[in-house]
Design a protein around this motif. Structure first.
Motif, PDB file in Angstrom:
ATOM      1  N   LEU A   1       8.382   4.635  -1.404  1.00  0.00           N
ATOM      2  CA  LEU A   1       8.883   3.309  -1.762  1.00  0.00           C
ATOM      3  C   LEU A   1       8.907   3.099  -3.270  1.00  0.00           C
ATOM      4  CD1 LEU A   1       7.362   0.872   0.883  1.00  0.00           C
ATOM      5  CD2 LEU A   1       9.589   2.005   0.872  1.00  0.00           C
ATOM      6  N   SER A   2       8.291   4.005  -4.006  1.00  0.00           N
ATOM      7  CA  SER A   2       8.343   3.958  -5.469  1.00  0.00           C
ATOM      8  C   SER A   2       8.242   5.393  -5.975  1.00  0.00           C
ATOM      9  CB  SER A   2       7.216   3.093  -6.040  1.00  0.00           C
ATOM     10  OG  SER A   2       5.958   3.620  -5.695  1.00  0.00           O
ATOM     11  N   ALA A   3       8.712   5.597  -7.182  1.00  0.00           N
ATOM     12  CA  ALA A   3       8.685   6.931  -7.780  1.00  0.00           C
ATOM     13  C   ALA A   3       7.253   7.304  -8.163  1.00  0.00           C
ATOM     14  CB  ALA A   3       9.585   6.969  -9.010  1.00  0.00           C
ATOM     15  N   THR A   4       6.953   8.579  -8.079  1.00  0.00           N
ATOM     16  CA  THR A   4       5.641   9.051  -8.511  1.00  0.00           C
ATOM     17  C   THR A   4       5.421   8.651  -9.973  1.00  0.00           C
ATOM     18  OG1 THR A   4       5.745  10.907  -6.972  1.00  0.00           O
ATOM     19  CG2 THR A   4       4.196  11.109  -8.798  1.00  0.00           C
ATOM     20  N   GLY A   5       4.270   8.069 -10.244  1.00  0.00           N
ATOM     21  CA  GLY A   5       3.937   7.632 -11.589  1.00  0.00           C
ATOM     22  C   GLY A   5       4.489   6.263 -11.956  1.00  0.00           C
ATOM     23  N   SER A   6       5.162   5.618 -11.024  1.00  0.00           N
ATOM     24  CA  SER A   6       5.777   4.318 -11.302  1.00  0.00           C
ATOM     25  C   SER A   6       4.730   3.266 -11.644  1.00  0.00           C
ATOM     26  CB  SER A   6       6.568   3.867 -10.073  1.00  0.00           C
ATOM     27  OG  SER A   6       6.839   2.497 -10.123  1.00  0.00           O
ATOM     28  N   PRO A   7       4.870   2.635 -12.822  1.00  0.00           N
ATOM     29  CA  PRO A   7       3.938   1.545 -13.147  1.00  0.00           C
ATOM     30  C   PRO A   7       4.039   0.394 -12.138  1.00  0.00           C
ATOM     31  CG  PRO A   7       5.156   2.240 -15.099  1.00  0.00           C
ATOM     32  CD  PRO A   7       5.774   2.937 -13.928  1.00  0.00           C
TER      33      PRO A   7
ATOM     34  N   GLY B   1       0.819  -1.208   0.000  1.00  0.00           N
ATOM     35  CA  GLY B   1       0.000   0.000   0.000  1.00  0.00           C
ATOM     36  C   GLY B   1       0.853   1.258   0.000  1.00  0.00           C
ATOM     37  N   TRP B   2       1.939   1.237   0.755  1.00  0.00           N
ATOM     38  CA  TRP B   2       2.863   2.363   0.822  1.00  0.00           C
ATOM     39  C   TRP B   2       3.499   2.606  -0.549  1.00  0.00           C
ATOM     40  CZ3 TRP B   2       7.390   2.163   4.898  1.00  0.00           C
ATOM     41  CH2 TRP B   2       8.175   3.321   4.818  1.00  0.00           C
ATOM     42  N   ALA B   3       3.923   1.540  -1.214  1.00  0.00           N
ATOM     43  CA  ALA B   3       4.514   1.675  -2.550  1.00  0.00           C
ATOM     44  C   ALA B   3       3.496   2.251  -3.529  1.00  0.00           C
ATOM     45  CB  ALA B   3       5.030   0.326  -3.035  1.00  0.00           C
ATOM     46  N   ASN B   4       2.242   1.814  -3.420  1.00  0.00           N
ATOM     47  CA  ASN B   4       1.200   2.334  -4.296  1.00  0.00           C
ATOM     48  C   ASN B   4       0.927   3.806  -4.004  1.00  0.00           C
ATOM     49  OD1 ASN B   4      -2.144   2.587  -4.632  1.00  0.00           O
ATOM     50  ND2 ASN B   4      -1.006   1.747  -6.364  1.00  0.00           N
ATOM     51  N   ALA B   5       0.868   4.162  -2.725  1.00  0.00           N
ATOM     52  CA  ALA B   5       0.661   5.566  -2.360  1.00  0.00           C
ATOM     53  C   ALA B   5       1.802   6.428  -2.892  1.00  0.00           C
ATOM     54  CB  ALA B   5       0.549   5.702  -0.835  1.00  0.00           C
ATOM     55  N   SER B   6       3.015   5.922  -2.791  1.00  0.00           N
ATOM     56  CA  SER B   6       4.173   6.657  -3.308  1.00  0.00           C
ATOM     57  C   SER B   6       4.047   6.858  -4.815  1.00  0.00           C
ATOM     58  CB  SER B   6       5.467   5.902  -2.991  1.00  0.00           C
ATOM     59  OG  SER B   6       5.662   5.793  -1.594  1.00  0.00           O
ATOM     60  N   ALA B   7       3.611   5.834  -5.537  1.00  0.00           N
ATOM     61  CA  ALA B   7       3.445   5.935  -6.992  1.00  0.00           C
ATOM     62  C   ALA B   7       2.393   6.979  -7.347  1.00  0.00           C
ATOM     63  CB  ALA B   7       3.069   4.579  -7.576  1.00  0.00           C
ATOM     64  N   ARG B   8       1.441   7.193  -6.465  1.00  0.00           N
ATOM     65  CA  ARG B   8       0.400   8.192  -6.687  1.00  0.00           C
ATOM     66  C   ARG B   8       0.846   9.593  -6.250  1.00  0.00           C
ATOM     67  NH1 ARG B   8      -4.370   6.020  -7.894  1.00  0.00           N
ATOM     68  NH2 ARG B   8      -4.587   3.771  -7.673  1.00  0.00           N
ATOM     69  N   GLY B   9       2.039   9.669  -5.654  1.00  0.00           N
ATOM     70  CA  GLY B   9       2.537  10.955  -5.180  1.00  0.00           C
ATOM     71  C   GLY B   9       1.971  11.369  -3.835  1.00  0.00           C
TER      72      GLY B   9
ATOM     73  N   LEU C   1       1.720  -2.768  -7.708  1.00  0.00           N
ATOM     74  CA  LEU C   1       1.765  -3.227  -6.316  1.00  0.00           C
ATOM     75  C   LEU C   1       0.466  -2.869  -5.590  1.00  0.00           C
ATOM     76  CD1 LEU C   1       5.485  -2.463  -5.391  1.00  0.00           C
ATOM     77  CD2 LEU C   1       4.443  -4.661  -5.993  1.00  0.00           C
ATOM     78  N   GLY C   2      -0.180  -1.789  -6.026  1.00  0.00           N
ATOM     79  CA  GLY C   2      -1.491  -1.444  -5.477  1.00  0.00           C
ATOM     80  C   GLY C   2      -2.532  -2.494  -5.823  1.00  0.00           C
TER      81      GLY C   2
END
Length: 178
Positions: free
Chosen positions: A129-135, A107-115, A140-141
């Motif tokens: 845990l992941s870059a914003t916009g990361s596929p 969930g944290w990685a998904n939130a990070s991907a969403r910025g 992971l979400g």
């Protein structure tokens, strides 16, 4: 069988950590089922913000719980259990710990991907845990949802095991965590 081993309770700290996780997970699933669907442009407010916060709290308590378990001797399981049930019990516990750590991380990685910012107790910002916009973060979400269902299944097995001990076998295993 040695009755002392059978009735020895878990430590107060172990029981407090166990029931804290139970409470947090119950709150988390209630939030998850009532929060709005997350899509593009969704902002982390209201129930979504609470979901993030409770997820971080679960992760934090699980880290403390894992460290406690590794550093303190807890009572052994009843020796009268058949080997097959001991294996099922051990696998269930390992899965519970793994899923209760993996699920918040996903969930944290998904939130990070969403910025979205992720914080501990709404105060301490945590690194993405992941870059914003990361596929990958978005995938992971999707996995987060699957793992949540898996966690419910494993929790169900754990509860059935506790009820088996408390109602059918009556070996006081259940009372060790109460």
């Amino acid at each position: 069988m040695n009755e002392t081993i059978r009735t020895e309770r878990y430590s107060t700290v172990a029981r407090l950590l166990h029931w804290s996780v139970v409470g947090l997970v119950a709150v988390q699933f209630a939030i998850a089922w009532t929060m709005p669907d997350i899509g593009r442009g969704t902002e982390p407010v209201g129930l979504i913000a609470w979901h993030l916060s409770v997820g971080v709290a679960i992760l934090a308590v699980m880290m403390v719980r894992a460290l406690w378990r590794l550093s303190h001797r807890e009572p052994p399981p009843p020796v009268a259990l058949p080997a097959s049930l001991r294996i099922i019990s051990r696998v269930t516990h390992v899965l519970l710990y793994a899923l209760l750590v993996a699920l918040p991380l996903l969930g944290w990685a998904n939130a990070s991907a969403r910025g979205w910012p992720v914080t501990l107790l709404g105060i301490l910002p945590l690194p993405p845990l992941s870059a914003t916009g990361s596929p990958l973060g978005r995938q992971l979400g999707d996995l987060h949802q699957v793992v949540a269902i898996e966690l419910l299944v494993v929790i169900g097995l754990h509860v059935l095991g506790a009820l088996y001990h408390g109602v059918i076998v009556r070996d006081r295993t259940l009372q060790r965590m109460l």
